[in-house]
Structures are given as structure tokens and as C-alpha cells.
Design an enzyme around this catalytic site. Structure first.
Site, PDB file in Angstrom:
ATOM      1  N   ASP A  45      47.470  45.164  28.368  1.00 19.47           N
ATOM      2  CA  ASP A  45      46.630  43.618  28.714  1.00 19.47           C
ATOM      3  C   ASP A  45      47.001  42.934  26.662  1.00 19.47           C
ATOM      4  OD1 ASP A  45      46.045  44.317  30.883  1.00 19.47           O
ATOM      5  OD2 ASP A  45      43.974  45.658  30.256  1.00 19.47           O
ATOM      6  N   GLU A 222      44.321  38.062  37.969  1.00 16.45           N
ATOM      7  CA  GLU A 222      42.947  38.292  36.969  1.00 16.45           C
ATOM      8  C   GLU A 222      44.357  37.630  35.497  1.00 16.45           C
ATOM      9  OE1 GLU A 222      41.986  42.070  36.740  1.00 16.45           O
ATOM     10  OE2 GLU A 222      44.493  42.954  36.510  1.00 16.45           O
TER      11      GLU A 222
END
Length: 479
Positions: A45, A222
Site C-alpha cells: 500500500d 478500495e
């Protein structure tokens, strides 16, 4: 937009000067953006931002899910070896006590903010969004204040808060599970209020994962990330389970439209970035965007794994790595992310010096010049140490690793390295300053000195260069 306008101007000027019988101008050379992947092992991420102080700041999820880390360096590549500082650790109990996920760092109104998701020690899946703040000029040494949870209309699973400003208005985008919708998470947007941890006004649902590639393993949308270019807002997001099915989709809205109007956005019908068995990269996703050191190119930052099969829950597999690669643009201004490139040096494109809208590509293994290359990877080559040695270079195909540009009967082909001395010689070149422009490059054959890669009637050959036309045909800009 500037690049597109520049190329359009060059082509118009070429047409005018040809009519007048004057020498045609050439597109200015710009240095290629090249990095070496991965940038960081076991960092998922990833979020990289270039600040006005000349530093890149990098944060990411650590596999222990227990802390927030930060690095800085003056170059993107420098982040690979930059020391890492822990700026915050999870609480020993209660809220913000587990699953510290997906931090992002932003500089807003003179202060630094880190957005992140966290669970509770007594319920690790009670994931919500939180914000840290510091007024220190250097966020690695600052004291961080917890500004608390971002409140949304529902007290449900929520994560991946990100923020961007558009037309003077700051927005928050995030992923959340909405009551009454049978998905793991959807994407939302709202205006920010009096501070960077408060939203105000209506909340808009941007997209619900419903397509096949968004629902493999889990129904997921997401990790929103915004790129504003060419009169449009592009919002990439991650879909499906976090294994090899993980991929990127994209929403697009005109810059003149209201981002809070769901009808402003158009969803890509297929993934815009996904696993590539050819390059050995799997599950690319949860990306962010930054800019190259010279400010001329957009760079996509993302994580993936270099193997497909995972034993057990992918979230327990620690080997997602941070990687980067240049963003290219199609003729209509839409980003073309291509495929996740192989590990090692990132590839380049060879743009013709005197046909500024055309690139070297392979087509049924023949090397040729073409505009608007699709798929992008057909026109991407790794500049690697020459197979013949002696300071030469070879040009290896991105989507066919092990295949190199080589000359055969003066024609240029992309062929598999067969290990012979002949192939090594045919596929090796001395990279020279451009014969028509020193800021560009030319490639001289290693085993046929005096002969260069050049284009003739749209096809690539290795030939002797004897005049100005030949010098221009044998000159390329690495992009």
C-alpha cells in the site's frame, strides 16, 4: 497536456515547413525516467509524495501491521536505501490497537497529515479511518498528534482514506462497507470541512464492485488514488482479493464536472493494470502517484508480488513489494499504465527523432515504427548490459523477457536469445550520442561497426548512415 500540445505544435510546424521547402524541426529530447525495482521489500500500500522542500516522502503498510513508518530522499530511487523512521505505533489496547493499514502522507495548509486505517485490539476487523498531524517541517522528526477518527455516515468497515484538491476545493475519497449493499467495500467521496479530518455535506457513492474482475475472491473497490491531467480527473482503485486477482480499475471525470455527482464518473470496463505472467508480477494494486525528479513525468507507485501462488490468507503473506514505473498517455490524454514491468531497471520507449509521434515496437516479431502503440508493452524495452559485452547494450522486450532486438539480414527483429555468439553480436549495440542531436541517442551495431538502427519506410533496419536523412532516421529519444 503540455506534452500533447507540444507534439501537436511540432507536427503542424513540420507540415508548414515541408510546404515551404524548409528543413523540418524535431521534437526536443527529454530524459527517460528509469528506476530499479523493487523500491522496498515487504512494504505494501505504498504512498510517495514529492514535497516543495526537494524531498520525496514514502510510507507504506508493514507486514506486522503494528506501526507507521516514514522515509525520505531527494530521489525516488534513493528511497530504497533511505533510513526508515517509526513515527507512530499502535495502541496497546482498544481503538487503533490492531491492523494498522495503508498510511498516506499529505501536506495541507502548512502541516503534515497521515491518514491510515486501524482495528481494535478486541476486534481486529473493526477497521476505521484515522488521522495524525504534525506541524514540523520535517515529518520524520516531528511530534505527531492523534486527530482521531474520520466520521462517515455509517459506523462500518472503512479504510484507505485519501485526499485531493480540485478547483480550490479539498475532497476525501475512501472505501467503506455500506449497510444494505452486499459488498466488502465501495468507493465514496465527500468535501472536507473545517479541517483535514472532517468531511462535510453529502457523501457520494462513486462505484460498487460488480464486474467479474472486481469480485474475484471478494467484492472489493478500495485504495482510491487521484491523478489530474489533460482536462480530466482519473481515480484508480483496487479490486478483488489481495492475491494474484488484485488489479486496478479506473474512474474518469471531466475536470469541469462536479466530482460529487456520481454521473460525472465513467468506470473502465476492464482492469487498467493487472497481473502479468510474462513479467512475473502478480496482484498489482493499492497504488499512488508521484512525479519524476525533473517534474516531467508522472510515476505510478504500487505493490505486487513476484509469485502467483500463496499459501493461506494473502494478508498473512508479507512479501508485497513497493514498485514504481512511468505513466504514459494515449492520444486522447488517458493514462496507459501498460503492464507491471519486470524486476530490475524500468524499461524505456524509443521515440523516433524525426517522426515524433512514432515509437519502436515489435509486431509479429518484426521491429517497426508506429504511433498509438497498443499494447503499450510492445514498445517498451529494457536497456541491459550488452550480450556481447565490451560496454555495449542490448534492448530486451518488456512483455517477452529473454527476447531482444537483433539484426538479421539487415532487418531488425525481436527474437529469443539462443545463446550463440552470433545472436549475442547481432543483439548488441554501442549506445552513442544521437547522430542528429546529442541530447538523443543512436545505436551502432556491435558486430557491424558503422551501421546503425534506423527506420526506413516504417520498418527498422541496421544500415550505414551517409547523409542528414540517415542521421535523423537513426536518432531516437528515450522516454
Amino acid at each position: 497536456m503540455k506534452a500533447a500540445l507540444h507534439r501537436a505544435a511540432v507536427l503542424l510546424l513540420v507540415a508548414v515547413t515541408c510546404v515551404l521547402g524548409l528543413p523540418a524541426p524535431h521534437a526536443a529530447a527529454t530524459p527517460a525516467v528509469r528506476y530499479t525495482n523493487p523500491i522496498a521489500e515487504q512494504r505494501a500500500d505504498p504512498h510517495i509524495v514529492k514535497h516543495t522542500d526537494g524531498f520525496y516522502y514514502f510510507t507504506a503498510t508493514v507486514p506486522e501491521y503494528d506501526r507507521i513508518v516514514l522515509r525520505r530522499a531527494t530521489t525516488i530511487q534513493g528511497l530504497a536505501s533511505a533510513p526508515e523512521t517509526v513515527i507512530w505505533r499502535k495502541h496497546s489496547s482498544g481503538e487503533m490497537g490492531a491492523h494498522i493499514w495503508a498510511p498516506e502522507i499529505h501536506f495541507i495548509n502548512g502541516k503534515w497529515y497521515v491518514y491510515f486505517a486501524a482495528g481494535r485490539s478486541d476486534d481486529i476487523w473493526r477497521i476505521r479511518m484515522y488521522v495524525l498531524e504534525t506541524s514540523s517541517a520535517n515529518p520524520l522528526t516531528g511530534t505527531w498528534t492523534e486527530r482521531g477518527r474520520i466520521t462517515t455516515p455509517w459506523d462500518t468497515f472503512a479504510l484507505d482514506a485519501s485526499t485531493f484538491a480540485h478547483n480550490g476545493v479539498r475532497y476525501l475519497t475512501w472505501a467503506q462497507q455500506e449497510p444494505g449493499i452486499a459488498t466488502n467495500s465501495n468507493l465514496y467521496i465527500a468535501r472536507m470541512g473545517a479541517n483535514p479530518w472532517t468531511i462535510t455535506g453529502p457523501v457520494t457513492r462513486l462505484t460498487v464492485p460488480a464486474l467479474a474482475w472486481e469480485t474475484r475472491g471478494y467484492k472489493v473497490a478500495e485504495g482510491p488514488a487521484v491523478l489530474q491531467r489533460n482536462g480530466k480527473i482519473f481515480l484508480t482503485y483496487s479490486a478483488s482479493a489481495t492475491d494474484a486477482n488484485y488489479c486496478l480499475g479506473m474512474l474518469t471525470a471531466p475536470a469541469s464536472a462536479d466530482p460529487l455527482n456520481a454521473a460525472s464518473w465513467t468506470k473502465s470496463p476492464t482492469p487498467v493494470f493487472s497481473s502479468s505472467a510474462a513479467t512475473g508480477q502478480y496482484g498489482p494494486g493499492h497504488n499512488s502517484f508521484t512525479v519524476s525528479e525533473d517534474g516531467q513525468s508522472d510515476v505510478m507507485v504500487y505493490h505486487d508480488r513476484n509469485y502467483r501462488d500463496i499459501s493461506g490468507d494473502p494478508l498473512n503473506d508479507p512479501n508485497r513489494r513497493t514498485r514504481v514505473q512511468k505513466v504514459y498517455y494515449k492520444a486522447d490524454g488517458t493514462p496507459d499504465f501498460g503492464i507491471p514491468v519486470p524486476d530490475g531497471a524500468t524499461p524505456v520507449r524509443l521515440r523516433s527523432y524525426n517522426a515524433a509521434d512514432r515509437f519502436v515496437r515489435h509486431w509479429e516479431y518484426r521491429a517497426k515504427l508506429e504511433a498509438a502503440v497498443s499494447p503499450l508493452a510492445d514498445s517498451q524495452f529494457k536497456v541491459v548490459p550488452g550480450l556481447a559485452g565490451g560496454g555495449t547494450v542490448s534492448l530486451e522486450s518488456t512483455n517477452f523477457p529473454g527476447y531482444h532486438l537483433r539484426h538479421r539480414n539487415s532487418e531488425l527483429w525481436v527474437e529469443r536469445n539462443d545463446g550463440t555468439a552470433l545472436f549475442r553480436g547481432d543483439a548488441s549495440f554501442s549506445q552513442r550520442a544521437g547522430l542528429a542531436a546529442g541530447s538523443a541517442v543512436s545505436f551502432e551495431s556491435a558486430n557491424l561497426p558503422g551501421r546503425y538502427i534506423r527506420h526506413v519506410n516504417g520498418l527498422l533496419h541496421v544500415q550505414a548512415v551517409t547523409d542528414a536523412q540517415g542521421r535523423a532516421d537513426a536518432t531516437f529519444v528515450l522516454e
